[in-house]
Design a protein around this motif. Structure first.
Motif, PDB file in Angstrom:
ATOM      1  N   LEU A  71       0.815  -1.203   0.000  1.00 46.51           N
ATOM      2  CA  LEU A  71       0.000   0.000   0.000  1.00 46.51           C
ATOM      3  C   LEU A  71       0.855   1.262   0.000  1.00 46.51           C
ATOM      4  O   LEU A  71       0.547   2.239  -0.679  1.00 46.51           O
ATOM      5  N   GLY A  72       1.956   1.234   0.766  1.00 41.96           N
ATOM      6  CA  GLY A  72       2.816   2.401   0.834  1.00 41.96           C
ATOM      7  C   GLY A  72       3.542   2.689  -0.459  1.00 41.96           C
ATOM      8  O   GLY A  72       3.862   3.846  -0.757  1.00 41.96           O
ATOM      9  N   ARG A  73       3.809   1.665  -1.246  1.00 45.11           N
ATOM     10  CA  ARG A  73       4.556   1.832  -2.500  1.00 45.11           C
ATOM     11  C   ARG A  73       3.681   1.657  -3.734  1.00 45.11           C
ATOM     12  O   ARG A  73       4.192   1.533  -4.842  1.00 45.11           O
ATOM     13  N   TYR A  74       2.403   1.665  -3.536  1.00 44.88           N
ATOM     14  CA  TYR A  74       1.476   1.376  -4.625  1.00 44.88           C
ATOM     15  C   TYR A  74       1.719   2.272  -5.839  1.00 44.88           C
ATOM     16  O   TYR A  74       1.764   1.801  -6.984  1.00 44.88           O
ATOM     17  N   HIS A  75       1.880   3.560  -5.606  1.00 45.47           N
ATOM     18  CA  HIS A  75       2.007   4.502  -6.718  1.00 45.47           C
ATOM     19  C   HIS A  75       3.390   4.466  -7.357  1.00 45.47           C
ATOM     20  O   HIS A  75       3.593   5.089  -8.411  1.00 45.47           O
ATOM     21  N   GLU A  76       4.337   3.745  -6.750  1.00 44.58           N
ATOM     22  CA  GLU A  76       5.663   3.603  -7.334  1.00 44.58           C
ATOM     23  C   GLU A  76       5.756   2.363  -8.226  1.00 44.58           C
ATOM     24  O   GLU A  76       6.735   2.211  -8.965  1.00 44.58           O
TER      25      GLU A  76
END
Length: 249
Positions: free
Chosen positions: A190-195
């Motif tokens: 979830l924390g790196r989803y946009h990466e």
């Protein structure tokens, strides 16, 4: 901080356990094994002849030194008593939970190579781990595992928001069987989803959601995207922990 790479080539930030913490955990486990052996020998028959007595002693020693870590780590999903004390866990190289075969290979590698039969009391494990970027011993290389800390101190993690449409569903979940390493992997996702690339978002998210769905006994339906599904589970878990803490005060 050590980086573990999932099967979808997504890097998870899991803090790899180093020599000092692993050594303390190992010493604690050796103490437990010694006490087990002592208890077994005290309860075993003593009226055998010398050869049979030696064979029995050797068999019992191997059973404890191999059976104890294999059984405990497989049943606890990677946490022996020593690792529990030190806040460590054995995981697969991709960050997933180990199974019995991983624990058994680690235990056999520990007995025959790392510590006892050929390990010179741990000298082999020490030498190999010093030259490993992830602090692995021979048993870890053979099993495809690594030992990590269950928490990463100082890591700032953005709070997970509860999707309103899933709030009622999440309140009815049974989260008691949700393993800590799966929670950590979902939080990293979830924390790196946009990466992540679109393919990694879909493949990793689907795999994590399926694993979480099995653990909470409420599988994700096809019309629910993995991101809100995982967010709802983690947010509900956080809310329950917060409520329990407030009640305990």
């Amino acid at each position: 901080m050590g980086d573990l790479v999932t099967g979808e080539a997504v890097v998870l930030d899991l803090r790899v356990a180093r020599l000092a913490s692993r050594a303390v955990a190992f010493a604690f486990d050796v103490l437990v094994q010694f006490l087990l052996l002592l208890g077994v020998f005290l309860l075993s028959p003593v009226d055998f002849d010398g050869a049979l007595q030696s064979a029995l002693a050797l068999s019992l020693t191997i059973a404890v030194l191999v059976g104890y870590p294999a059984a405990v780590e497989s049943l606890s999903r990677g946490r022996s008593l020593g690792k529990l004390v030190m806040g460590l866990r054995v995981v697969r190289d991709d960050g997933g939970a180990i199974r019995f075969r991983h624990a058994l290979v680690r235990a056999l590698g520990g007995f025959f190579v790392d510590f006892w039969a050929l390990g010179l009391g741990g000298a082999v494990a020490l030498f190999v781990s010093l030259f490993s970027a992830q602090g692995k011993r021979v048993g870890d290389y053979l099993a495809g595992t690594v030992v990590v800390h269950t928490r990463a101190p100082g890591q700032v993690v953005a709070p997970v928001e509860m999707p309103a449409v899933l709030a009622d569903w999440a309140r009815g979940l049974d989260l008691s069987q949700l393993p800590e390493e799966l929670v950590l992997a979902a939080r990293q996702y979830l924390g790196r989803y946009h990466e992540l690339s679109e393919q990694a978002r879909t493949e990793l998210g689907t795999r994590l959601a399926d694993d979480v769905g099995t653990a909470v006994r409420s599988p994700r339906t096809e019309h629910v995207h993995p991101y809100p599904y995982l967010a709802a589970v983690l947010a509900e878990r956080r809310n329950r922990a917060s409520d329990a803490q407030q009640l305990g005060q």
